[in-house]
Write a protein that holds these residues in place. Structure first.
Motif, PDB file in Angstrom:
ATOM      1  N   SER A 173       0.820  -1.417  -0.029  1.00  0.00           N
ATOM      2  CA  SER A 173      -0.130  -0.081   0.238  1.00  0.00           C
ATOM      3  C   SER A 173       0.746   1.064   0.027  1.00  0.00           C
ATOM      4  N   LEU A 174       1.827   1.402   0.882  1.00  0.00           N
ATOM      5  CA  LEU A 174       2.830   2.480   0.991  1.00  0.00           C
ATOM      6  C   LEU A 174       3.607   2.809  -0.358  1.00  0.00           C
ATOM      7  N   LEU A 175       4.120   1.858  -1.172  1.00  0.00           N
ATOM      8  CA  LEU A 175       4.669   1.379  -2.546  1.00  0.00           C
ATOM      9  C   LEU A 175       3.566   2.058  -3.430  1.00  0.00           C
ATOM     10  N   VAL A 232      11.908   0.353   6.664  1.00  0.00           N
ATOM     11  CA  VAL A 232      10.848  -0.225   5.680  1.00  0.00           C
ATOM     12  C   VAL A 232       9.976   1.119   5.078  1.00  0.00           C
ATOM     13  N   ALA A 233       9.650   1.910   5.998  1.00  0.00           N
ATOM     14  CA  ALA A 233       8.722   3.113   5.763  1.00  0.00           C
ATOM     15  C   ALA A 233       9.339   4.063   4.858  1.00  0.00           C
ATOM     16  N   THR A 234      10.590   4.125   5.208  1.00  0.00           N
ATOM     17  CA  THR A 234      11.799   5.405   4.473  1.00  0.00           C
ATOM     18  C   THR A 234      11.890   4.747   3.168  1.00  0.00           C
ATOM     19  N   MET A 235      12.098   3.320   3.049  1.00  0.00           N
ATOM     20  CA  MET A 235      12.227   2.965   1.759  1.00  0.00           C
ATOM     21  C   MET A 235      11.124   3.252   0.695  1.00  0.00           C
ATOM     22  N   CYS A 236       9.732   2.965   1.107  1.00  0.00           N
ATOM     23  CA  CYS A 236       8.729   3.067   0.490  1.00  0.00           C
ATOM     24  C   CYS A 236       8.615   4.409  -0.101  1.00  0.00           C
ATOM     25  N   VAL A 237       8.686   5.468   1.009  1.00  0.00           N
ATOM     26  CA  VAL A 237       8.459   6.816   0.792  1.00  0.00           C
ATOM     27  C   VAL A 237       9.503   7.170  -0.331  1.00  0.00           C
ATOM     28  N   GLY A 238      10.441   6.666  -0.354  1.00  0.00           N
ATOM     29  CA  GLY A 238      11.402   7.185  -1.304  1.00  0.00           C
ATOM     30  C   GLY A 238      11.186   6.837  -2.553  1.00  0.00           C
ATOM     31  N   VAL A 239      10.428   5.928  -2.761  1.00  0.00           N
ATOM     32  CA  VAL A 239      10.112   5.399  -4.071  1.00  0.00           C
ATOM     33  C   VAL A 239       9.410   6.872  -4.916  1.00  0.00           C
ATOM     34  N   ILE A 243      14.826  -6.490   5.060  1.00  0.00           N
ATOM     35  CA  ILE A 243      15.205  -5.554   6.180  1.00  0.00           C
ATOM     36  C   ILE A 243      14.546  -6.164   7.570  1.00  0.00           C
ATOM     37  N   VAL A 244      13.607  -6.913   7.370  1.00  0.00           N
ATOM     38  CA  VAL A 244      13.063  -7.379   8.865  1.00  0.00           C
ATOM     39  C   VAL A 244      13.664  -8.844   8.790  1.00  0.00           C
TER      40      VAL A 244
END
Length: 199
Positions: A94-96, A160-167, A193-194
């Motif tokens: 969803s974030l991606l 993980v969240a930072t990676m998704c936002v960075g997209v 990552i996890v």
């Protein structure tokens, strides 16, 4: 209700769509109300009838952006059921998707934090914390049931969240990989990552 994976053209109100275009192009402080009004096909008084200030346009834009993101993430988690791994995959996807298909809104949300009035800044940060906690909770649940072996669940969830936002800073619709291919690849990165361990 639309499916959380479905993204058509943004349905922002005309004044907010005009403000978004201007903020992306010139930044909040480099944008005039007159410019936004012209882009919206309105007079300045006509624009003020809907939004009484440039700040109210920024706040209105970011509020709709965060409501959309949170709704999609919540629906993804509901659809995923009880499995921590399925819930992790759902919230990451969803974030991606959001940061791929709502790139400009995500960009303004990240770059114009400094431009928000203090009162709404607190509200907006609260929305971001709520979204982060969704990721935190699924990672913690995965660690608890042995699916994820990371020794630092909160740090991993933030990564993980930072990676998704960075997209949102590099994704292009006409890039070499399709959206689904990129999502699959980044889900693998997120699981790394996890420290996902199939059971």
């Amino acid at each position: 209700m639309t499916n959380w994976r479905d993204y058509g053209a943004s349905d922002l109100p005309v004044p907010l769509a005009a403000a978004l275009d201007a903020f992306v192009e010139h930044g909040y402080h480099g944008t005039s109300v007159r410019d936004i009004a012209a882009r919206a096909g309105l007079s300045v008084p006509g624009l003020y009838h809907h939004f009484p200030s440039k700040q109210s346009l920024l706040q209105g834009l970011l509020e709709l952006t965060m409501q959309d993101l949170l709704r999609r993430s919540e629906e993804a988690l509901i659809e995923a059921g009880d499995s921590p791994v399925d819930r992790f995959d759902a919230v990451v996807e969803s974030l991606l998707r959001f940061h791929m298909y709502r790139r400009e809104q995500a960009f303004v949300g990240s770059t114009e934090l400094r431009s928000l009035d203090p009162e709404y800044h607190e509200v907006y940060i609260g929305h971001r914390i709520k979204q982060q906690r969704m990721v935190d909770d699924v990672v913690a649940a995965g660690v608890a049931d042995g699916s994820f072996m990371t020794p630092a669940p909160k740090g991993a969830a933030r990564a993980v969240a930072t990676m998704c936002v960075g997209v949102s800073t590099w994704y292009r619709v006409d890039g070499p990989m399709s959206a689904d291919e990129l999502i699959k690849q980044n889900l693998e990165f997120a699981r790394s990552i996890v420290d996902y361990r199939p059971r």
